[in-house]
Every structure is written in structure tokens, then in C-alpha cells.
Motif scaffolding. Structure first.
Motif, PDB file in Angstrom:
ATOM      1  N   PRO A  57      44.466  40.157  38.461  1.00  0.00           N
ATOM      2  CA  PRO A  57      43.765  39.593  39.680  1.00  0.00           C
ATOM      3  C   PRO A  57      43.032  40.966  40.352  1.00  0.00           C
ATOM      4  O   PRO A  57      43.314  41.908  40.063  1.00  0.00           O
ATOM      5  CB  PRO A  57      44.942  39.244  40.865  1.00  0.00           C
ATOM      6  CG  PRO A  57      46.046  38.955  39.831  1.00  0.00           C
ATOM      7  CD  PRO A  57      45.796  39.742  38.753  1.00  0.00           C
ATOM      8  N   ASP A  80      43.176  41.862  43.211  1.00  0.00           N
ATOM      9  CA  ASP A  80      43.892  42.355  44.367  1.00  0.00           C
ATOM     10  C   ASP A  80      44.164  43.788  43.972  1.00  0.00           C
ATOM     11  O   ASP A  80      44.402  44.412  42.982  1.00  0.00           O
ATOM     12  CB  ASP A  80      45.156  41.653  44.341  1.00  0.00           C
ATOM     13  CG  ASP A  80      46.073  42.154  45.334  1.00  0.00           C
ATOM     14  OD1 ASP A  80      45.990  41.877  46.525  1.00  0.00           O
ATOM     15  OD2 ASP A  80      46.964  42.895  45.056  1.00  0.00           O
ATOM     16  N   GLU A  81      44.016  44.783  45.329  1.00  0.00           N
ATOM     17  CA  GLU A  81      44.286  46.191  44.848  1.00  0.00           C
ATOM     18  C   GLU A  81      45.275  46.508  44.539  1.00  0.00           C
ATOM     19  O   GLU A  81      45.487  47.517  43.783  1.00  0.00           O
ATOM     20  CB  GLU A  81      43.727  46.757  46.325  1.00  0.00           C
ATOM     21  CG  GLU A  81      42.560  47.002  46.736  1.00  0.00           C
ATOM     22  CD  GLU A  81      42.219  45.856  47.487  1.00  0.00           C
ATOM     23  OE1 GLU A  81      42.811  44.642  47.703  1.00  0.00           O
ATOM     24  OE2 GLU A  81      40.781  45.793  47.974  1.00  0.00           O
ATOM     25  N   SER A 141      47.347  44.677  42.318  1.00  0.00           N
ATOM     26  CA  SER A 141      47.364  44.651  40.830  1.00  0.00           C
ATOM     27  C   SER A 141      46.419  45.731  40.149  1.00  0.00           C
ATOM     28  O   SER A 141      46.860  46.117  38.951  1.00  0.00           O
ATOM     29  CB  SER A 141      46.811  43.110  40.637  1.00  0.00           C
ATOM     30  OG  SER A 141      47.185  41.748  41.441  1.00  0.00           O
ATOM     31  N   ALA A 144      49.150  39.055  42.302  1.00  0.00           N
ATOM     32  CA  ALA A 144      48.358  39.325  43.681  1.00  0.00           C
ATOM     33  C   ALA A 144      49.373  39.434  44.844  1.00  0.00           C
ATOM     34  O   ALA A 144      50.212  38.456  44.824  1.00  0.00           O
ATOM     35  CB  ALA A 144      47.226  38.480  43.773  1.00  0.00           C
ATOM     36  N   LYS A 145      49.301  40.340  45.772  1.00  0.00           N
ATOM     37  CA  LYS A 145      50.032  40.329  46.966  1.00  0.00           C
ATOM     38  C   LYS A 145      49.245  39.723  48.004  1.00  0.00           C
ATOM     39  O   LYS A 145      49.689  39.461  49.098  1.00  0.00           O
ATOM     40  CB  LYS A 145      50.299  41.694  47.300  1.00  0.00           C
ATOM     41  CG  LYS A 145      51.201  42.477  46.331  1.00  0.00           C
ATOM     42  CD  LYS A 145      52.449  41.940  45.987  1.00  0.00           C
ATOM     43  CE  LYS A 145      53.526  42.619  45.269  1.00  0.00           C
ATOM     44  NZ  LYS A 145      55.033  41.972  45.313  1.00  0.00           N
ATOM     45  N   THR A 146      47.868  39.376  47.697  1.00  0.00           N
ATOM     46  CA  THR A 146      46.962  38.986  48.864  1.00  0.00           C
ATOM     47  C   THR A 146      46.355  37.638  48.068  1.00  0.00           C
ATOM     48  O   THR A 146      46.035  37.609  47.173  1.00  0.00           O
ATOM     49  CB  THR A 146      46.044  39.728  49.307  1.00  0.00           C
ATOM     50  OG1 THR A 146      45.196  40.084  48.226  1.00  0.00           O
ATOM     51  CG2 THR A 146      46.758  41.163  50.032  1.00  0.00           C
ATOM     52  N   ASN A 147      45.964  36.653  49.065  1.00  0.00           N
ATOM     53  CA  ASN A 147      45.255  35.618  48.487  1.00  0.00           C
ATOM     54  C   ASN A 147      43.971  35.363  49.748  1.00  0.00           C
ATOM     55  O   ASN A 147      44.152  35.127  50.861  1.00  0.00           O
ATOM     56  CB  ASN A 147      46.077  34.564  48.700  1.00  0.00           C
ATOM     57  CG  ASN A 147      45.463  33.147  48.314  1.00  0.00           C
ATOM     58  OD1 ASN A 147      44.600  33.132  47.588  1.00  0.00           O
ATOM     59  ND2 ASN A 147      45.582  32.129  48.887  1.00  0.00           N
ATOM     60  N   ARG A 148      42.620  35.271  49.051  1.00  0.00           N
ATOM     61  CA  ARG A 148      41.679  34.941  49.890  1.00  0.00           C
ATOM     62  C   ARG A 148      41.633  33.633  50.318  1.00  0.00           C
ATOM     63  O   ARG A 148      41.554  32.758  49.321  1.00  0.00           O
ATOM     64  CB  ARG A 148      40.234  35.574  49.254  1.00  0.00           C
ATOM     65  CG  ARG A 148      39.398  35.502  49.815  1.00  0.00           C
ATOM     66  CD  ARG A 148      38.043  36.047  49.544  1.00  0.00           C
ATOM     67  NE  ARG A 148      37.521  35.300  48.208  1.00  0.00           N
ATOM     68  CZ  ARG A 148      36.733  35.743  47.336  1.00  0.00           C
ATOM     69  NH1 ARG A 148      36.299  37.221  47.265  1.00  0.00           N
ATOM     70  NH2 ARG A 148      36.564  35.293  46.157  1.00  0.00           N
TER      71      ARG A 148
END
Length: 255
Positions: A89, A91-92, A94, A214-218
Motif C-alpha cells: 500500500p 501508506d507511509e 508500509s 496499511a495503518k491508515t485508510n483514506r
């Protein structure tokens, strides 16, 4: 010295951003090396020329990212590594996990990257990589001198300058003003075709998709609202001041 550069391919800064179905459209878009990463590549080349060693540029991304890596090779980098980003992903966390896994397999003296990428602007990847590797880190550097296993750096500190001495190996991110990136020369472009270019997947790094989840989801993505046309206040100064206060109260809701 074994010098590594974290490189990202981004939209050309002159491209018009178009959003379609909640995603940024890349139809016909020109991609380039992230401008801040160009400073990192140039600094890596300067340090290699001064101290000897090799420069390896590393990127996580889709196949099109190979173009940016080859541009860095044409600038003078010695080797390139493309980590397949199709299963990683954006995500930073990742990206940093994949890069740290790669660097953990190498003998590293110096890692450079851009201060941030002009597309996401997070500025997290290099800091996360340094943390995962247990290495010292300094961001936004505008000067780098290396001697005796230590790096003396100056970094931009919100308009001021901070001077630091850091033991190597270490991670640094480049700010505008660090140097003036060179353009690839025709001989450099021809030589780049023969330089080592490695492609790696998660398995080569000892990782699984679960490791880079990913630790974040847009949740949404949209362009900012269009700005209203400006107004020209008329009348004498007293009338203009009164009108301005009225507009700030009723339209801008600032007072």
C-alpha cells in the motif's frame, strides 16, 4: 562508502490534478523524480565522488517507477533497486517497512531521501525507516560534511539554521538549497542502460502482505472548493473600512 537514496516517482509539478471516482486520474500524466529526492541523489553523488564508494537508488512502486530510477542512473548513480509496489500500500508505514527490510540486508553507511514528496507531503517515510533501523536521523538538511565516521549537517529549522553532528550510519533528508541537481548527460543516459538494475518482491525481503498492511485508510479525496472572485471596495477610507468589517462578519464569518 555505501550510499543509498530513497527515491519516489511523482506527478510532474506542472500537471493538472484531475479526480475521477474518488481517485487521482493519471491518464496521460507525466511522471518525474520527486523534486526533493533529486537533491538527495545529487548529494549522494557528491559524497561518493569525495569519499569513494557506490550510490544505490531504491524505490517502492509500480513498474513505471523504473523510469525514475533510470534517470537517477543517468545522473550518475551506480545501481538501482525497484521493490514491487503492487502488493505494498501507499501508506507511509508500509513503504517504510519494505525499505527498512531491504536496508537491513545491506551494509549501509549513509541513507538519503527527500524532505517530503510533493504528492502526499507526509514526510514520514525517512523518519520511520531510521526508527526501524535504529539509526540517527536529521531532516531538512541544507549542508552535509562527512569526516572521521561522522556527519556534520546544517538543517532548516523554520527559517533558522540548526547545526548537528551525527555518527554514521545515519539517515538524512534533503531540503532545497542543499545543492543544485545535475541534468542527465547523453553519455550518462547511454551508460545507465548497462548499470545493475535489481527487482525485488516482498518474498525477497522476508516480508508478507500482512507485514506491510496499511495503518491508515483514506476515506475521501476531493479538490478544494473554487475560490470566489475578489471584491474591490469603493468609497472613502471610512466607507471601505465599514464595508470590510461587514464582509468579514457576514460572509467570511471571521468576526
Amino acid at each position: 562508502m555505501n550510499i543509498y537514496v530513497m527515491l519516489k516517482q511523482t506527478f510532474d509539478t506542472e500537471e493538472r490534478i484531475v479526480i475521477s471516482n474518488g481517485q487521482i486520474s493519471d491518464d496521460g500524466v507525466k511522471y518525474v523524480i520527486n523534486p526533493y529526492d533529486e537533491y538527495a541523489v545529487e548529494e549522494a553523488l557528491l559524497q561518493r565522488d569525495a569519499h569513494g564508494g557506490t550510490v544505490t537508488v531504491v524505490s517502492v512502486g509500480p513498474e513505471r517507477t523504473a523510469e525514475a530510477l533510470r534517470t537517477a542512473l543517468a545522473m550518475g548513480a551506480d545501481e538501482a533497486v525497484l521493490i514491487d509496489g503492487d502488493s505494498i500500500p501507499g501508506d507511509e508505514f508500509s513503504i517504510a517497512t519494505a525499505l527498512a527490510a531491504y536496508f537491513g540486508q545491506q551494509s549501509v553507511d549513509l541513507i538519503l531521501g527527500g524532505n517530503f514528496s510533493v504528492d502526499s507531503g507526509g514526510g514520514q517515510v525517512a523518519v520511520r525507516v531510521a526508527h526501524l533501523l535504529g539509526l540517527p536521523h536529521a531532516s531538512s538538511i541544507t549542508k552535509l560534511d562527512i569526516a572521521g565516521g561522522k556527519a556534520s549537517v546544517q538543517r532548516d529549522a523554520e527559517g533558522d539554521t540548526e547545526s548537528l553532528e551525527v555518527a554514521l550510519p545515519a539517515v538524512f533528508t534533503a531540503q532545497q538549497g542543499l545543492n543544485e541537481p545535475r541534468y542527465p548527460s547523453l553519455p550518462g543516459i547511454m551508460k545507465a542502460k548497462k548499470k545493475p538494475f535489481q527487482r525485488l518482491g516482498l518474498g525477497d525481503l522476508g516480508l508478507t502482505e500482512a507485514n506491510v498492511a496499511a495503518k491508515t485508510n483514506r476515506l475521501s479525496l476531493s479538490l478544494p472548493p473554487e475560490r470566489k472572485a475578489g471584491q474591490i471596495l469603493k468609497g472613502d477610507l471610512a466607507q471601505q473600512a465599514a464595508d470590510l468589517v461587514q464582509l468579514l462578519r457576514t460572509e467570511a464569518k471571521l468576526i
